[in-house]
Write a protein that holds these residues in place. Structure first.
Motif, PDB file in Angstrom:
ATOM      1  N   ASP B 247      57.994  15.056  24.748  1.00 49.30           N
ATOM      2  CA  ASP B 247      57.878  14.370  26.052  1.00 49.30           C
ATOM      3  C   ASP B 247      58.413  12.708  25.447  1.00 49.30           C
ATOM      4  OD1 ASP B 247      57.400  13.850  28.839  1.00 49.30           O
ATOM      5  OD2 ASP B 247      55.941  12.307  28.129  1.00 49.30           O
ATOM      6  N   ILE B 248      58.023  12.203  24.627  1.00 49.91           N
ATOM      7  CA  ILE B 248      58.375  10.924  24.046  1.00 49.91           C
ATOM      8  C   ILE B 248      59.824  11.071  23.750  1.00 49.91           C
ATOM      9  CG2 ILE B 248      57.973   9.258  22.331  1.00 49.91           C
ATOM     10  CD1 ILE B 248      54.930   9.879  22.315  1.00 49.91           C
ATOM     11  N   VAL B 249      60.375  11.929  23.088  1.00 48.74           N
ATOM     12  CA  VAL B 249      61.840  12.245  22.865  1.00 48.74           C
ATOM     13  C   VAL B 249      62.507  12.001  24.071  1.00 48.74           C
ATOM     14  CG1 VAL B 249      63.386  13.542  21.855  1.00 48.74           C
ATOM     15  CG2 VAL B 249      61.574  13.279  20.493  1.00 48.74           C
ATOM     16  N   ASP B 250      62.081  12.911  24.942  1.00 47.71           N
ATOM     17  CA  ASP B 250      62.785  13.159  26.321  1.00 47.71           C
ATOM     18  C   ASP B 250      63.029  11.543  26.867  1.00 47.71           C
ATOM     19  OD1 ASP B 250      62.993  15.635  26.042  1.00 47.71           O
ATOM     20  OD2 ASP B 250      61.469  16.273  27.335  1.00 47.71           O
ATOM     21  N   HIS B 251      61.678  11.054  26.824  1.00 48.64           N
ATOM     22  CA  HIS B 251      62.045   9.500  27.570  1.00 48.64           C
ATOM     23  C   HIS B 251      62.615   8.634  26.510  1.00 48.64           C
ATOM     24  CE1 HIS B 251      58.397  10.955  29.861  1.00 48.64           C
ATOM     25  NE2 HIS B 251      58.685   9.834  30.904  1.00 48.64           N
ATOM     26  N   LEU B 252      62.749   8.807  25.328  1.00 46.35           N
ATOM     27  CA  LEU B 252      63.496   7.858  24.472  1.00 46.35           C
ATOM     28  C   LEU B 252      64.959   8.154  24.776  1.00 46.35           C
ATOM     29  CD1 LEU B 252      61.606   8.205  21.147  1.00 46.35           C
ATOM     30  CD2 LEU B 252      61.794   6.123  22.474  1.00 46.35           C
ATOM     31  N   CYS B 253      65.344   9.426  25.200  1.00 51.08           N
ATOM     32  CA  CYS B 253      66.604   9.794  25.367  1.00 51.08           C
ATOM     33  C   CYS B 253      67.174   9.186  26.756  1.00 51.08           C
ATOM     34  CB  CYS B 253      66.877  11.224  25.353  1.00 51.08           C
ATOM     35  SG  CYS B 253      66.903  11.797  23.611  1.00 51.08           S
ATOM     36  N   GLN B 254      66.162   9.103  27.753  1.00 49.62           N
ATOM     37  CA  GLN B 254      66.534   8.456  28.917  1.00 49.62           C
ATOM     38  C   GLN B 254      66.833   7.120  28.917  1.00 49.62           C
ATOM     39  OE1 GLN B 254      63.841   9.290  32.106  1.00 49.62           O
ATOM     40  NE2 GLN B 254      65.357  10.657  32.864  1.00 49.62           N
ATOM     41  N   THR B 255      65.984   6.442  27.966  1.00 47.10           N
ATOM     42  CA  THR B 255      66.444   4.949  27.805  1.00 47.10           C
ATOM     43  C   THR B 255      67.619   4.986  26.904  1.00 47.10           C
ATOM     44  OG1 THR B 255      64.099   4.778  27.441  1.00 47.10           O
ATOM     45  CG2 THR B 255      65.449   3.139  26.605  1.00 47.10           C
ATOM     46  N   LYS B 256      67.827   5.672  25.838  1.00 50.00           N
ATOM     47  CA  LYS B 256      69.016   5.577  25.073  1.00 50.00           C
ATOM     48  C   LYS B 256      70.552   5.862  25.789  1.00 50.00           C
ATOM     49  CE  LYS B 256      71.174   7.398  20.594  1.00 50.00           C
ATOM     50  NZ  LYS B 256      71.810   6.016  20.235  1.00 50.00           N
ATOM     51  N   GLU B 257      70.131   6.753  27.085  1.00 55.01           N
ATOM     52  CA  GLU B 257      71.602   7.141  27.730  1.00 55.01           C
ATOM     53  C   GLU B 257      71.727   5.722  28.449  1.00 55.01           C
ATOM     54  OE1 GLU B 257      71.451  10.894  29.998  1.00 55.01           O
ATOM     55  OE2 GLU B 257      71.684   9.538  31.752  1.00 55.01           O
ATOM     56  N   GLY B 258      71.086   4.945  28.747  1.00 55.48           N
ATOM     57  CA  GLY B 258      71.641   3.643  29.410  1.00 55.48           C
ATOM     58  C   GLY B 258      71.903   2.652  28.583  1.00 55.48           C
TER      59      GLY B 258
END
Lengths: 386, 386
Positions: B247-258
């Motif tokens: 779940d943390i990886v998914d959120h980090l990826c959402q951040t990284k996308e931007g």
């Protein structure tokens, strides 16, 4: 888990979902913004990387300056003028793709609640970058040339934004071009209101028709310019850049130091080698020719299969065609059915900050051959119109 | 110009100033954290890049997945366990260097005013990354093994932080190692208070003496781990990674996308090639041997030229030696004089969030030969002690 507040305000990553669906090999994707990978100058780039290893060796693998590799900054400065005067190396910061440029600007300028003006509609990635810093996003009404100066002025009388973000050439998603007179009008308004403009120009070189227009950066003051090699060379290298006044560049570098220290050193040097071989102009000519054919194929396929069902803006360059379905209410409703038919598009609502219901769609033509485009539009017509 | 508020709260970039001074070729710099560039395996990396171009070609230049190149994520997962269980690809996000890992964590977890706990003293780049998101930084008193569990517990009774950031192996700047018993104690406190731990481990492989200790990631729950190839391969490639729950990886990826969409695709693939050639363990052996000699040279030079003037912590690994001058008040006061004497160090105050006056200094030994280290410490002694 207790994440930052802005994360609660955004939905799941639609881009991420689309990228996953696009991995199905029988999928025809008009959803991404991918350059045609078969055109990547991989052999020339291979030589460039080889030369860096052979001639520069180990220092190319060391930590580097936050603002970027000096010869690359010099080359980029030589390509730009600011308000009529040549840019200098000190006006350049190299970024990890242009998306990082947007994020650095957001982090450097925006406090939570600060207002940012955008074109209506605009690039989803910019919306994401600004929302992550909890900006209030306000869209300015546009006509066929982009932002309407009177509407901008009206909004400026109500609220003072940190900056106005726009894409004057082959706008994403609309494909529109802002004409010279409109650029000058906009700059006049910006000057009166002391408005900072962020000019994003990833597609400017991909011109199929019409004259090359001067950048806002070159026509006025108070402009920050974002450029990138993603669309004219290769996005996997993640090399973009910002042109701005020195004080802004210094602040962006302070931000970037905490964000990733610097961009890939080896790759920056290889890009310089590629540029010095003089191959970029010829490569851009190839891209223009191929993308123009694909644009044409998409226009013809739309006329063939969708006829009176859609209104489209025929783009004079860039990667995207923007179309509106006349006889449906919400283009989002058809995503599942089109995925079943093995074709992807982006529903228009994603390019609005208010997630409005719209029958618009964004279609990318750069990464499919004319035959594939024809088949994809056929499937799209079947899925949406029946 | 009207920048974001956090920019007013930070001073000029000391790192930037030091990097500029370090460009003087007669300067001996103990200030950076640079690996020895003469040891970079540039020929093996050249082969790795060649193979990617020859065997994978154009797709290596296209946009890629935000979480990272899947074979690299697979390899990284194979190197780690989480709380005794093997990590999976879904636990990994590749970052543009470990500095981006810190910034992504800050952006994903921190709202302005949120509290972050840190070791006292700690890595300047972490302070920068967290300050940019306007965190309240609280340093926890440390002994020779790092954070004192009782002190941590006392602070946790007062305030709830978003996370505790620490570097258990060859800490930056102190060179300290957290022993196994201390790791377990700390994790017990963390479990009681539901405390998220961010474990940064850039130097763990650079071990000169002592047993390899298990990561906090492997000993307990609720740990986010940061790793990097910067210190064991080459920092110019900007390849780091985070290991965390999905779940943390998914959120980090959402951040990284931007933030930058994804890290350099070509480089990630070349790193996989390098790893698959099996050269990393031998290269790390070389680094250990050479850095141990340099550490020894610095310890001996300090004993020779500074004798009773300083107290030092002899590091059992990593890149840094931390020393305290006994007979001066403020190590910052000597920066100008040491620059005149052509030697650079980092004054200890930069590693404290309160910019306290201290007579400590951080000295880097990894990028100078034993002879240069001897000469540099001689200059330092002349400049500070006279």
């Amino acid at each position: 888990m207790n994440y930052a507040k802005w994360m609660n305000d955004i939905g799941d990553s639609f881009i991420g979902e689309m990228l996953k669906a696009a991995q199905n090999p029988s999928m025809i994707s008009f959803a991404g913004g991918l350059p045609a990978h078969e055109l990547f100058p991989d052999q020339a780039l291979q030589r460039s990387f080889q030369r860096v290893f052979e001639e520069q060796g180990k220092p190319a693998l060391q930590y580097a300056q936050t603002a970027g590799h000096p010869p690359l900054r010099e080359w980029l400065a030589s390509q730009h003028s600011r308000n009529g005067k040549p840019a200098k190396m000190e006006n350049i910061v190299v970024t990890t793709g242009s998306q990082q440029g947007l994020s650095l600007l957001a982090q450097t300028f925006l406090d939570p609640g600060d207002v940012v003006f955008l074109e209506m509609p605009t690039y989803l990635g910019a919306i994401q970058a600004f929302q992550a810093f909890r900006a209030q996003l306000r869209m300015i009404p546009c006509d066929e040339q982009g932002i309407i100066p009177e509407e901008l002025e009206k909004m400026l009388q109500e609220v003072t934004p940190k900056f106005l973000y726009l894409i004057p050439n082959y706008q994403n998603p609309s494909g529109k071009v802002m004409g010279l007179a409109r650029r000058l009008q906009l700059l006049r308004v910006a000057q009166i209101y002391d408005l900072l403009i962020v000019e994003d120009n990833p597609y400017g070189e991909l011109r199929f028709e019409g004259e090359k227009l001067p950048n806002l950066l070159d026509l006025g003051e108070n402009v920050i310019y974002l450029g990138t090699f993603s669309k004219v060379l290769a996005p996997g290298l993640r090399v973009g850049y910002i042109v701005a006044e020195e004080d802004i560049v210094d602040h962006l570098c302070q931000t970037k130091e905490g964000v990733d220290l610097h961009s890939n050193n080896l790759t920056q040097r290889a890009v310089v080698e590629f540029l010095q071989e003089g191959l970029l102009p010829g490569h851009i000519e190839t891209l223009r020719k191929v993308y123009k054919e694909r644009r044409q194929a998409m226009v013809e396929a739309i006329e063939r299969y969708l006829g009176d069902e859609v209104e489209m803006i025929v783009p004079a360059g860039g990667l995207f065609l923007w179309a509106r379905f006349k006889n449906i209410a919400n283009s989002f409703d058809y995503v599942e059915e089109t995925i079943r038919q093995n074709v992807l598009y982006v529903p228009g609502s994603f390019f609005y900050t208010d997630q409005r219901i719209t029958s618009e769609v964004r279609l990318n033509y750069s990464c499919s051959t004319p035959e594939v485009i024809d088949e994809g539009i056929r499937r799209l017509a079947r899925a949406i119109v029946g």
